[in-house]
Design an enzyme around this catalytic site. Structure first.
Site, PDB file in Angstrom:
ATOM      1  N   ALA A  57     -54.719  67.636  -2.319  1.00  0.00           N
ATOM      2  CA  ALA A  57     -55.248  68.990  -2.261  1.00  0.00           C
ATOM      3  C   ALA A  57     -54.089  69.980  -2.389  1.00  0.00           C
ATOM      4  CB  ALA A  57     -55.981  69.196  -0.936  1.00  0.00           C
TER       5      ALA A  57
ATOM      6  N   GLY B 173     -56.367  64.039  -1.777  1.00  0.00           N
ATOM      7  CA  GLY B 173     -57.456  64.367  -2.689  1.00  0.00           C
ATOM      8  C   GLY B 173     -57.367  63.646  -4.016  1.00  0.00           C
TER       9      GLY B 173
ATOM     10  N   GLU C  32     -58.791  60.288  -3.432  1.00  0.00           N
ATOM     11  CA  GLU C  32     -60.231  60.455  -3.261  1.00  0.00           C
ATOM     12  C   GLU C  32     -60.929  60.710  -4.600  1.00  0.00           C
ATOM     13  OE1 GLU C  32     -60.571  62.326   1.177  1.00  0.00           O
ATOM     14  OE2 GLU C  32     -59.351  63.419  -0.277  1.00  0.00           O
TER      15      GLU C  32
ATOM     16  N   GLU D 118     -53.221  62.550   5.039  1.00  0.00           N
ATOM     17  CA  GLU D 118     -53.663  63.783   5.695  1.00  0.00           C
ATOM     18  C   GLU D 118     -53.198  63.898   7.144  1.00  0.00           C
ATOM     19  OE1 GLU D 118     -56.578  63.072   2.327  1.00  0.00           O
ATOM     20  OE2 GLU D 118     -55.604  61.835   3.862  1.00  0.00           O
TER      21      GLU D 118
END
Length: 270
Positions: free
Chosen positions: A75, A120, A123, A143
């Site tokens: 992210a 991310g 993911e 994270e």
């Protein structure tokens, strides 16, 4: 296939493959809000153009990242600094919606990973149907090192891909997996020499898929996704229903005809 222009994506059709490149190499292709919006807009354009009504112009989607350092490094942490808790949840749900739409596409989606696929990025790769990776690639959910938890599906999809014990270890430590180890765990399907070979392998697989029945592939993908969380009896029931539906397609008629005639099938995609 004409899909418009995007701020953070490069989209090109190469034969039966639609290649989507996340194009923020200066930020290691991080999933900024603009990337999430572009992915959603791309899906808005792609979804109506896949299926029997339009003749299956592409048979698979490849998602990759620009440059050779990262698929998607995660992210966009710089953007996240200023987000409130409510805005953080909105960001999470927006990207989760993108991942669900990728899983629901009626054609296979392949992640072609070269470099970091972290947070991310991991993911996003796991929302694809399978992953090909270069030997230099690295995977992880780091994270917790930022005081966060996975927000784009990591706690769900990593568990399903590698098992709950290893998923717990990776998420709670933030440890990265090298490509070879990711392959051993089942996270990655193939490890290739470099980024070019990885992208070429993804395109070759979609070329192989293009010789098969579009309706059968779409049904098989949907069926596998549906039965993944069912018990055996319920899954077998859904399989029988899908088998019944396949018998009613023109593709089944052509496939069986060609097999008996020792001929190459020409599937109408209906």
């Amino acid at each position: 296939m004409e899909l418009g222009s995007f701020q953070t994506l490069v989209v090109e059709q190469d034969g039966p493959s639609l290649v989507v490149t996340i194009n923020r190499p200066e930020a290691l292709n991080a999933l900024a809000a603009a990337v999430v919006r572009d992915l959603a807009a791309l899906l808005d354009a792609v979804e109506p153009r896949l299926g029997p009504a339009v003749g299956w112009p592409v048979r698979g989607v490849i998602i990759t990242g620009a440059g050779d350092r990262a698929f998607v490094a995660g992210a966009d942490i710089v953007e996240m600094v200023e987000l409130s808790a409510e805005q953080g949840e909105e960001y999470s749900r927006a990207m989760q919606a993108v991942t669900l739409r990728l899983e629901a596409l009626p054609v296979p989606v392949i992640a072609a990973v070269d470099g970091f696929a972290l947070g991310g990025g991991c993911e996003l790769a796991m929302a694809c149907d399978w992953i090909y990776a270069s030997a230099a690639s690295r995977f992880g959910q780091p994270e917790v090192k930022l005081g966060l938890v996975p927000g784009f599906g990591g706690s769900v999809r990593l568990t399903r891909r590698v098992g709950i014990a290893l998923a717990r270890e990776l998420i709670c430590t933030g440890r990265m997996l090298k490509a070879a180890e990711a392959h051993r765990t089942g996270l990655v399907n193939q490890v290739l020499e470099d980024g070019d070979a990885t992208l070429a392998a993804a395109k070759q697989t979609i070329t192989e898929i293009a010789a098969t029945s579009p309706t059968a592939v779409a049904s098989a993908k949907a069926l596998i996704n549906e039965v993944a969380t069912l018990d055996v009896a319920a899954g077998l029931d859904r399989e029988a229903v899908a088998f019944h539906a396949a018998f009613e397609t023109e593709d089944k008629v052509e496939g069986v005809r060609a097999f008996v005639a020792k001929d190459q099938p020409t599937f109408p995609g209906r």
